[in-house]
Motif scaffolding. Structure first.
Motif, PDB file in Angstrom:
ATOM      1  N   TYR A 180     -57.493-132.469-112.549  1.00 57.30           N
ATOM      2  CA  TYR A 180     -57.047-131.427-111.526  1.00 57.30           C
ATOM      3  C   TYR A 180     -56.032-131.973-110.591  1.00 57.30           C
ATOM      4  N   THR A 224     -63.914-124.094-113.145  1.00 58.26           N
ATOM      5  CA  THR A 224     -64.165-125.148-112.685  1.00 58.26           C
ATOM      6  C   THR A 224     -64.978-125.405-111.650  1.00 58.26           C
ATOM      7  N   GLU A 239     -61.006-133.724-117.871  1.00 58.61           N
ATOM      8  CA  GLU A 239     -60.500-132.638-117.011  1.00 58.61           C
ATOM      9  C   GLU A 239     -59.956-133.318-115.868  1.00 58.61           C
ATOM     10  N   ILE A 274     -57.119-130.376-119.646  1.00 59.36           N
ATOM     11  CA  ILE A 274     -57.827-130.650-120.509  1.00 59.36           C
ATOM     12  C   ILE A 274     -57.345-131.467-121.388  1.00 59.36           C
ATOM     13  N   SER A 303     -55.273-127.318-113.556  1.00 61.18           N
ATOM     14  CA  SER A 303     -56.493-128.029-114.232  1.00 61.18           C
ATOM     15  C   SER A 303     -55.946-128.280-115.708  1.00 61.18           C
ATOM     16  N   CYS A 339     -55.606-123.891-125.329  1.00 61.72           N
ATOM     17  CA  CYS A 339     -56.783-124.774-124.826  1.00 61.72           C
ATOM     18  C   CYS A 339     -57.994-124.124-125.444  1.00 61.72           C
ATOM     19  N   LYS A 399     -55.789-125.792-118.789  1.00 63.43           N
ATOM     20  CA  LYS A 399     -57.187-125.182-119.016  1.00 63.43           C
ATOM     21  C   LYS A 399     -56.781-123.792-118.778  1.00 63.43           C
TER      22      LYS A 399
END
Length: 283
Positions: free
Chosen positions: A111, A66, A109, A127, A125, A41, A60
């Motif tokens: 989560y 975050t 993003e 991405i 999380s 990532c 992530k």
């Protein structure tokens, strides 16, 4: 997903996984989706994958904090955020590659929480470059990322089930041949599992690779001795036997990281064998 190996990259010893992975990007086809863990990532990797008309879903990196105060919220656990080009050139990129990077990129993003009774609730999380929330719903992306663990199991099959964890050849050319033979054998088993699963309505990834290997070894003498007509009947019987070796789905399974079979407590071989033999004779 078939679990088969579609590409291979070989480099010198102690080459970083990220460097090898970036060489594998050339095997991606347009509109394909790449799954990866935290290590992949990175800003530059997102750019490289988008340039190939592909998309990515990565976990992530823990260095990125975050916060819901930044970004455009597009769902209950969904937002669009802008990533900016790093100020310093990261390792693994040349100065020309770093200068060619765009100043920013918009990523999505997501989560979610993992709740297991008796364990601390964990937050994950993700991405991704899949920005359209209508075409790519949140739950589907989370479900797709869950399939990344199947890749870890496939690598374990290659290294443990088939025994590729220790390569026995000595020269670079023979090591390459040994790896290719392992992959050929692995893809042969995967093709049998795919044929058996699609023929008899069983998900191919739920079939046992070790069971398929044992059944194939048992059927090989019969296949070699049979006529062409009889061989086809034996082949369909083999697929039927493989399809009935399904592994039950065990969601949320957690096991301790221990080995059932322990090796003998002998010291490591640190000298040539002939020197050790002389020590044994003089002892």
């Amino acid at each position: 997903m078939t679990g088969g190996a579609v590409a291979l990259c070989i480099d010198v010893l102690k080459t970083h996984n990220i460097k090898l992975a970036r060489k594998m990007y050339s095997f991606l086809k347009p509109n394909e989706l790449l799954l990866g863990d935290r290590a992949f990532c990175a800003y530059s990797d997102m750019i490289a994958i988008k340039k190939l008309d592909c998309d990515a879903v990565f976990r992530k990196h823990h260095y990125r904090t975050t916060t819901m105060r930044k970004g455009k919220i597009v769902g209950d656990c969904d937002k669009l955020v802008t990533w900016y080009k790093p100020k310093k050139c990261p390792k693994g990129l040349s100065k020309d590659e770093f200068d060619a990077l765009p100043p920013s990129i918009i990523v999505r993003e997501i989560y979610y929480y993992i709740v297991i009774l008796g364990f601390r609730t964990g937050r994950v999380s993700l991405i991704t470059t899949l920005l359209d929330t209508t075409t790519y719903p949140t739950l589907e992306i989370v479900e797709i990322y869950g399939k990344r663990w199947d890749v870890e199991l496939d690598l374990r099959h290659l290294k443990t089930t088939l025994g590729m964890d220790v390569l026995r050849c000595k020269t670079p050319s023979m090591v390459r041949k040994e790896i290719y033979v392992y992959l050929l054998a692995y893809n042969l088993l995967r093709s049998l599992m795919w044929s058996a699963g699609t023929t008899y309505g069983t998900p191919p990834l739920r079939l046992s690779l070790q069971g398929t290997r044992h059944h194939l070894n048992n059927f090989i003498p019969k296949l070699l001795a049979a006529t062409s007509t009889k061989r086809l009947q034996i082949y369909w019987t083999l697929l039927k036997v493989i399809a009935h070796k399904a592994v039950s789905d065990r969601p949320g399974r957690s096991e301790t990281r221990v080995r059932k079979r322990r090796p003998e407590a002998y010291p490591l071989m640190t000298k040539p064998r002939h020197e050790l033999q002389k020590q044994l004779q003089t002892a």
